[in-house]
Every structure is written in C-alpha cells, then in structure tokens.
Write a protein that holds these residues in place. Structure first.
Motif, PDB file in Angstrom:
ATOM      1  N   PRO A  26       0.688   6.102  -0.796  1.00 44.85           N
ATOM      2  CA  PRO A  26      -0.004   7.073  -1.641  1.00 44.85           C
ATOM      3  C   PRO A  26      -1.209   6.490  -2.349  1.00 44.85           C
ATOM      4  CG  PRO A  26       1.988   6.318  -2.720  1.00 44.85           C
ATOM      5  CD  PRO A  26       1.985   5.711  -1.351  1.00 44.85           C
ATOM      6  N   GLY A  27      -2.270   7.263  -2.409  1.00 40.45           N
ATOM      7  CA  GLY A  27      -3.405   6.989  -3.268  1.00 40.45           C
ATOM      8  C   GLY A  27      -3.990   5.611  -3.083  1.00 40.45           C
ATOM      9  N   ASP A  28      -4.182   4.903  -4.187  1.00 40.26           N
ATOM     10  CA  ASP A  28      -4.881   3.626  -4.201  1.00 40.26           C
ATOM     11  C   ASP A  28      -3.938   2.442  -4.368  1.00 40.26           C
ATOM     12  OD1 ASP A  28      -4.086   4.258  -6.737  1.00 40.26           O
ATOM     13  OD2 ASP A  28      -5.969   3.720  -7.721  1.00 40.26           O
ATOM     14  N   ILE A  29      -2.664   2.614  -3.994  1.00 45.91           N
ATOM     15  CA  ILE A  29      -1.711   1.516  -4.181  1.00 45.91           C
ATOM     16  C   ILE A  29      -2.123   0.296  -3.364  1.00 45.91           C
ATOM     17  CG2 ILE A  29       0.643   0.784  -3.637  1.00 45.91           C
ATOM     18  CD1 ILE A  29       1.648   3.409  -4.661  1.00 45.91           C
ATOM     19  N   GLY A  30      -2.521   0.510  -2.121  1.00 47.98           N
ATOM     20  CA  GLY A  30      -3.021  -0.582  -1.312  1.00 47.98           C
ATOM     21  C   GLY A  30      -1.962  -1.513  -0.767  1.00 47.98           C
ATOM     22  N   ALA A  31      -0.686  -1.141  -0.845  1.00 47.01           N
ATOM     23  CA  ALA A  31       0.403  -2.010  -0.373  1.00 47.01           C
ATOM     24  C   ALA A  31       1.000  -1.511   0.929  1.00 47.01           C
ATOM     25  CB  ALA A  31       1.481  -2.100  -1.451  1.00 47.01           C
ATOM     26  N   GLY A  32       0.300  -0.599   1.605  1.00 46.37           N
ATOM     27  CA  GLY A  32       0.884  -0.022   2.790  1.00 46.37           C
ATOM     28  C   GLY A  32       1.989   0.954   2.435  1.00 46.37           C
ATOM     29  N   TYR A  33       2.761   1.323   3.440  1.00 50.62           N
ATOM     30  CA  TYR A  33       3.848   2.273   3.201  1.00 50.62           C
ATOM     31  C   TYR A  33       5.097   1.476   2.833  1.00 50.62           C
ATOM     32  CZ  TYR A  33       6.454   6.607   3.547  1.00 50.62           C
ATOM     33  OH  TYR A  33       7.210   7.726   3.258  1.00 50.62           O
ATOM     34  N   ALA A  34       5.148   1.056   1.560  1.00 53.51           N
ATOM     35  CA  ALA A  34       6.218   0.180   1.090  1.00 53.51           C
ATOM     36  C   ALA A  34       6.527   0.519  -0.359  1.00 53.51           C
ATOM     37  CB  ALA A  34       5.780  -1.287   1.206  1.00 53.51           C
ATOM     38  N   PRO A  35       7.720   0.155  -0.846  1.00 56.27           N
ATOM     39  CA  PRO A  35       8.073   0.453  -2.229  1.00 56.27           C
ATOM     40  C   PRO A  35       7.129  -0.238  -3.215  1.00 56.27           C
ATOM     41  CG  PRO A  35      10.020  -0.152  -0.970  1.00 56.27           C
ATOM     42  CD  PRO A  35       8.840  -0.459  -0.107  1.00 56.27           C
ATOM     43  N   SER A  36       6.895   0.424  -4.326  1.00 56.26           N
ATOM     44  CA  SER A  36       6.122  -0.153  -5.421  1.00 56.26           C
ATOM     45  C   SER A  36       6.571   0.521  -6.705  1.00 56.26           C
ATOM     46  CB  SER A  36       4.620   0.051  -5.210  1.00 56.26           C
ATOM     47  OG  SER A  36       4.260   1.390  -5.488  1.00 56.26           O
ATOM     48  N   ASN A  37       6.057   0.050  -7.840  1.00 56.11           N
ATOM     49  CA  ASN A  37       6.406   0.668  -9.117  1.00 56.11           C
ATOM     50  C   ASN A  37       5.987   2.124  -9.170  1.00 56.11           C
ATOM     51  OD1 ASN A  37       7.660  -1.490 -10.553  1.00 56.11           O
ATOM     52  ND2 ASN A  37       5.658  -2.465 -10.765  1.00 56.11           N
ATOM     53  N   ARG A  38       4.943   2.478  -8.462  1.00 51.10           N
ATOM     54  CA  ARG A  38       4.466   3.854  -8.451  1.00 51.10           C
ATOM     55  C   ARG A  38       5.006   4.647  -7.270  1.00 51.10           C
ATOM     56  NH1 ARG A  38      -1.855   2.854  -8.990  1.00 51.10           N
ATOM     57  NH2 ARG A  38      -1.273   0.898  -7.967  1.00 51.10           N
ATOM     58  N   PHE A  39       5.788   3.998  -6.413  1.00 52.72           N
ATOM     59  CA  PHE A  39       6.313   4.642  -5.202  1.00 52.72           C
ATOM     60  C   PHE A  39       7.630   3.953  -4.853  1.00 52.72           C
ATOM     61  CE2 PHE A  39       5.680   5.402  -0.425  1.00 52.72           C
ATOM     62  CZ  PHE A  39       6.034   6.740  -0.501  1.00 52.72           C
TER      63      PHE A  39
END
Length: 364
Positions: free
Chosen positions: A291-304
């Motif tokens: 999503p958006g500007d996360i820039g981590a690819g399609y992977a878990p993050s604090n925002r996803f």
C-alpha cells in the motif's frame, strides 16, 4: 431500488426517518436516512440547535453552561456513500447498515441508536449510480463485461464530482454542503469509498505525512484514534489486508471528507479495494502491491500488519469490510459519546479564540 428499500424500512421502523433533501442534476431524489431512538427523533430540532452551538460556541458563558449543553445533546454522525458512481458496493452496504441500526438490539447498533443520531446518505450520486448499474446490466455475461461506461458518470463532473467541494458547482455538492454546515453540524463524518483493486483490501485512517499544520491537532488525534481502533477491530475479526497511514493526506481542500476538517469536524475516509464494477476479480500474491508509500513490497509492516494472501475478491467482500468498519466506528463513538462532543466543542472554542487574536482570520 435502493430508495424503495429505504422508504420501506423507514415506514416499518420507528427508529428511522427517510427524507428527500433535494433533487439531483438529472431530477432524481437525493435521500437521507436519519436513524436514532424515537425519543431522539422526536426532538431533532432541539438536538440540531445544540449541535449548532457546539460548532459555534460564541455565547457559551461558562464551563457549567458548556457541560449542560453536552448533557442535553446527542453525538451526530454523518455518513455518505457512492459519491463516485462506479464505487457501487457502498449503497449495498448502506442498506445492510440501515437495517442493523434500525432493527437490531445487538451491539453496537442498540447503543448507537440510544447515544447518537446517524444521518446516512446511501448515494450522493444517484444519477451516476443509475447509469453505471444500467450499463453493467447491459454488458453482464457478454465479452465486454468489464468495459468502462461509454458516457460521463455524472453530467458536467464525470467521475470527479469529489473535486467540487471547494467550487460547489454541482447540485449534489450544494445539497451535501448545506446539510453538513447549515443544518446538521455533525461532530463525526465518514465518507465511504473504493480504490484500486491490487493494493490493500481497505485503507483506514490516520492519513499520511506530511501533515497540514492548519488543522487543529485534536482533530488529527481523534482521526488517528478512530482509525487505530478500526485497524484493531478489523484485524481481530479476521479481516486481513488493512492498511493505515498511507496514500491519502489531509491537504486537498476540494474533497468531501477533507473540507470537514476546516469546519472542525472529524473527517474519516475508508477506501476498499474495488472489483470490476460488480464482477469478481482473482489475485495471486504476485499480483498484489504494497500500500501507498511503504516501499517494503507486499510484506507486513506497522502500517500494514496482516497482508491479504490473495484469492477471489467480490463485491460481497467489500460490503463485509465496510460493515466491519461501521461496527468499529459505531462502537468507538457510542461507548464515549460525550468525549467526542467535548472534543468538538474544544476545537470550536480554540478556533473562535484564534480568530480573535491570531492571523490569518480568513482564507480568500
């Protein structure tokens, strides 16, 4: 068909009143459903006057007078669906939402009726919705089932009617603006949308940086609190692919959910992944992007935190996600209605004080 359902539900339930609030560019009715306890509906004029005083607190002379006003008020939530005509899941969701609010004794519906007044517009764009639905019925089952509409979604504005809330050139925009800022003065506003198909399944607030510093920080904090609870509740219920703090900002002054910030209203936006009008889509994990500007690819993050694994995506899935967001929102608000009204009054009082002593005094 949607209007007929709302009319029938309003006739059957003492908890709901359906009103025609104007006529669209092409002559269709624009309707609202006002949902609350009958005891609240019977004193709507009084409650509206209270909401106006919360929005414009000039004349409130003491903390005691402010406390008495809040004690006598109900929290106002305003919900709009289908401002973009191809985003046709939200009118279907609105019927289910209205049914639960009008009839269910389960939570959060019962508490929401008691503590709040909910103003729901099932379609801000009936002209465009009718065009899109008729077009889809004509092409469904043909080789052209996913073809776009061959005419404007809405006269004059096309699909960009949500860019008109600074110019107010469309009848529909004028009606909604009048309802928000001249009649209801809601403390909370939810605008229900759809977005691209291959990103997160749903975006919920808060919004991304950079922050517009002209917006009261309590508004920003309230948006973040409600959106954070949405992320928590949807994840707890098993809805994956929810993102927050990406893509959408608080700068654009022409959008239906962003103008309310300038009126000291907590404006909320949700964006669910679209299908092809009403045709299901299938995605492998490789088809999906972060999503958006996360820039981590399609992977878990604090925002996803919990990416959707892929699979079939249907209009019913959109409705399910939007209903889950509604349950979360209504639960958050109905548990502490006075807290959200107090927050609205705080922001309004600061705006009045700032206008008396600081610059700028107005925008031209």
């Amino acid at each position: 068909e949607v209007q007929a359902y709302f009319t029938q539900l309003g006739d059957a339930s003492p908890n709901m009143r359906v009103q025609t609030v104007g006529t669209t560019t092409e002559g269709r009715d624009l309707i609202t459903a006002v949902i609350s306890y009958p005891s609240n509906l019977d004193r709507l004029d009084e409650l509206k006057a209270n909401a106006r005083r919360i929005a414009d607190p000039r004349g409130i002379a003491s903390d005691e007078e402010a406390a008495a006003l809040l004690d006598d008020s109900r929290l106002f939530l305003f919900i709009t669906c289908n401002i973009h005509s191809t985003e046709i899941a939200s009118p279907e969701m609105s019927m289910q939402l209205a049914y639960e609010l009008a009839t269910s004794d389960a939570e959060p519906w019962a508490s929401a009726r008691r503590e709040m007044v909910i103003v729901l517009i099932p379609s801000v764009n009936p002209d465009g919705m009718d065009r899109v639905v008729q077009w889809y019925r004509d092409i469904e089952g043909t080789p052209y089932e996913t073809a776009p509409l061959t005419e404007l979604y809405q006269r004059y504005a096309g699909h960009d009617n949500n860019r008109d809330f600074f110019a107010l050139s469309l009848k529909e925009t004028q009606i909604v603006t009048s309802l928000l800022y001249q009649e209801w003065f809601p403390q909370i506003y939810w605008d229900v949308h759809q977005q691209r198909s291959n990103r997160e399944r749903m975006f919920v607030p808060p919004f991304r940086d950079p922050l517009n510093p002209n917006i009261d920080p309590e508004i920003v904090g309230n948006i973040a609190a409600i959106g954070g609870r949405m992320l928590m509740d949807l994840t707890t219920e098993g809805f994956s692919g929810v993102a927050t703090g990406v893509t959408y900002d608080m700068w654009w002054t022409g959008g239906n959910r962003s103008v309310p910030y300038r009126h000291n209203i907590v404006g909320l936006l949700t964006e669910a992944a679209s299908v092809s009008l009403a045709t299901p889509l299938y995605f492998s994990k490789a088809d999906l992007t972060g999503p958006g500007d996360i820039g981590a690819g399609y992977a878990p993050s604090n925002r996803f935190p919990n990416p959707w694994p892929g699979g079939w995506w249907r209009i019913g899935d959109i409705v399910d996600y939007e209903m889950a967001a509604a349950r979360s929102l209504l639960g958050t608000l109905s548990r502490e209605p006075r807290r959200w009204m107090r927050g609205a009054l705080n922001v309004s009082q600061r705006a009045i004080a700032k206008g008396e002593h600081d610059s700028p005094h107005a925008w031209l």
